[in-house]
Design a protein around this motif. Structure first.
Motif, short mmCIF file in Angstrom:
data_model
loop_
_atom_site.label_atom_id
_atom_site.label_comp_id
_atom_site.label_asym_id
_atom_site.label_seq_id
_atom_site.Cartn_x
_atom_site.Cartn_y
_atom_site.Cartn_z
N GLY A 199 0.88 -0.67 -0.44
CA GLY A 199 -0.16 -0.17 0.31
C GLY A 199 1.15 1.34 -0.01
N GLY A 200 0.47 2.32 1.25
CA GLY A 200 1.32 3.92 1.61
C GLY A 200 2.37 3.24 0.99
N MET A 201 2.55 1.91 1.70
CA MET A 201 4.64 2.83 2.41
C MET A 201 5.36 1.10 0.87
SD MET A 201 5.52 2.34 5.08
CE MET A 201 7.31 1.64 5.44
N GLY A 202 4.13 1.11 0.05
CA GLY A 202 4.96 0.17 -1.08
C GLY A 202 5.75 1.47 -1.94
N VAL A 203 4.83 2.50 -2.40
CA VAL A 203 5.32 4.22 -3.25
C VAL A 203 5.84 4.73 -2.54
CG1 VAL A 203 3.20 3.28 -3.86
CG2 VAL A 203 2.78 4.73 -2.52
N SER A 204 6.65 4.39 -0.85
CA SER A 204 7.03 5.59 -0.03
C SER A 204 9.02 5.43 -0.04
CB SER A 204 7.01 5.38 1.10
OG SER A 204 7.71 4.29 1.74
N GLY A 205 9.98 6.35 -0.25
CA GLY A 205 11.01 6.09 -0.47
C GLY A 205 11.49 5.07 1.30
N ASP A 206 11.04 4.86 2.19
CA ASP A 206 10.80 4.06 3.74
C ASP A 206 11.50 3.04 3.31
OD1 ASP A 206 10.24 6.75 4.59
OD2 ASP A 206 8.40 5.88 5.57
#
Length: 399
Positions: free
Chosen positions: A352-359
């Motif tokens: 989800g959101g974590m997948g499109v973040s640079g984290d």
């Protein structure tokens, strides 16, 4: 290790090299993914590259796919090693197995004279220099269709003079060695191409522009370059005049397969991260891996990763017989790049959101795999080439 024995390693020895490489990448290289030494394009700086290579040198895993006598592991053994370097986008940079250097080293090992091997190949193999391969052109020039090459070379005494423009030259900024392809203007070559190896930087080769691109793995970017009256001594030509397209085939099949190896490793890592996330993230009363929609995506990843591994091994076996393997490498490049794109996309979706973040590195791997579907021949060009072969084989069967 391959870089230390000078003997032909067995498959088991290659597995041991792979284990050492994997340990190095996981324990030493991965922490560098959060380093700040990346330029405004997102590419690792030369300072970071050299530090990583020194760490690999100290660990005994620099150029692990090349033996101390300069010969390469078999393609099947190379697959074991390069997949492990691919576990981090910085892994192949650190271990000196990244494009275009890995492919250029292979080509020079096959085609270089003793002088060329000593002067150009040895610094590459030792990680003291980076290289660039000048083939693709702008303005309707050479790309997937090499016959459109506009860069020219002409003989002038003991030298050749090269003029033209090149596009998307990977690693150009900071490279010390260049391999340039140009169409010969000399009548005796019948319009064939020549291949030259040159020192970089050169006053005759100017970087016009380094565009921002989706990928950010490799140092030096993908430069647009102009070449104006570059003089190259005749002994720095690879092979014979007019035969460069034939020589390029020596590089192309293994290079395509090497990309598949490295990005298989990257997608294995992305999948590991997605699996860990799915087993920790709770939604609607249970971990999300227990929801069919998520669990089935990860099951599909497992299947596709195994299929990619099998395709790579099959193509490697063909190349190890001495075949150029152009059809097999085209099939493998298409199948692996398309399957890995699905794997990377599912990893993003699961997270989800974590997948499109640079984290996490998953977002970068997704970008890199998208580019993989284009370079070294887009999927559609390979399928077109395969279709031509199918038609030719059908006609031959009817004759």
């Amino acid at each position: 290790m391959a870089s230390g024995t000078g003997t032909v390693p067995s498959y088991q020895t290659a597995l041991e090299i792979g284990r050492q490489v994997e340990s190095f990448v996981r324990n030493v290289v991965i922490p560098y993914e959060t380093d700040t030494r990346f330029d405004h394009h997102g590419y690792p700086t030369e300072e970071l590259v050299q530090e990583l290579k020194q760490r690999a040198r100290d660990a005994g895993v620099l150029s692990p796919h090349i033996r101390s006598d300069g010969t390469h592991l078999t393609q099947r053994e190379t697959a074991i090693v390069l997949a492990r370097t691919g576990l981090s986008p910085l892994g192949s940079v650190a271990c000196n197995t990244s494009a275009p250097d890995e492919g250029n080293m292979y080509l020079l090992g096959k085609m270089g004279t003793p002088m060329i091997k000593e002067r150009f190949l040895e610094p590459l193999r030792a990680g003291r220099a980076r290289s660039a391969f000048f083939m693709t052109e702008p303005d309707n020039g050479c790309g997937s269709d090499p016959s459109l090459m506009k860069t020219t070379c002409r003989r002038d005494g003991d030298d050749w003079v090269v003029n033209g423009r090149k596009a998307f030259i990977t690693g150009m900024v900071g490279a010390k060695i260049g391999i340039i392809m140009a169409k010969s203007a000399d009548p005796e070559t019948d319009g064939g191409a020549c291949m030259f190896i040159v020192d970089l930087p050169s006053d005759a080769i100017r970087v016009e522009h380094v565009p921002n691109t989706l990928d950010s793995q490799l140092p030096g970017g993908h430069a647009m370059v102009s070449i104006e009256n570059l003089r190259v001594p005749a002994d720095q030509m690879l092979g014979e005049p007019g035969e460069a397209f034939r020589y390029a085939q020596v590089r192309l099949s293994p290079a395509r397969l090497s990309h598949c190896m490295r990005w298989l490793g990257a997608c294995r890592r992305a999948n590991e991260i997605a699996v860990d996330y799915a087993n920790r993230r709770v939604a609607f009363g249970k971990t999300i891996i227990d929801h069919e929609g998520v669990g089935f995506m990860l099951a599909d990843n497992l299947i596709d990763l195994k299929q990619c591994e099998l395709m790579i091994d099959w193509c490697a076996d063909v190349l190890d017989t001495g075949s150029l393997g152009m059809m097999e490498s085209s099939m493998t490049k298409v199948a692996v790049s398309e399957m890995l794109m699905k794997v990377a996309d599912r990893c993003v979706q699961v997270m989800g959101g974590m997948g499109v973040s640079g984290d996490t590195v998953v977002e970068q791997i997704f970008r890199e795999i998208r580019c993989f579907r284009i370079y070294d021949g887009p999927t559609e060009v390979h399928k077109w080439s395969l279709a031509k072969r199918i038609k030719r084989q059908w006609r031959e069967a009817q004759a």
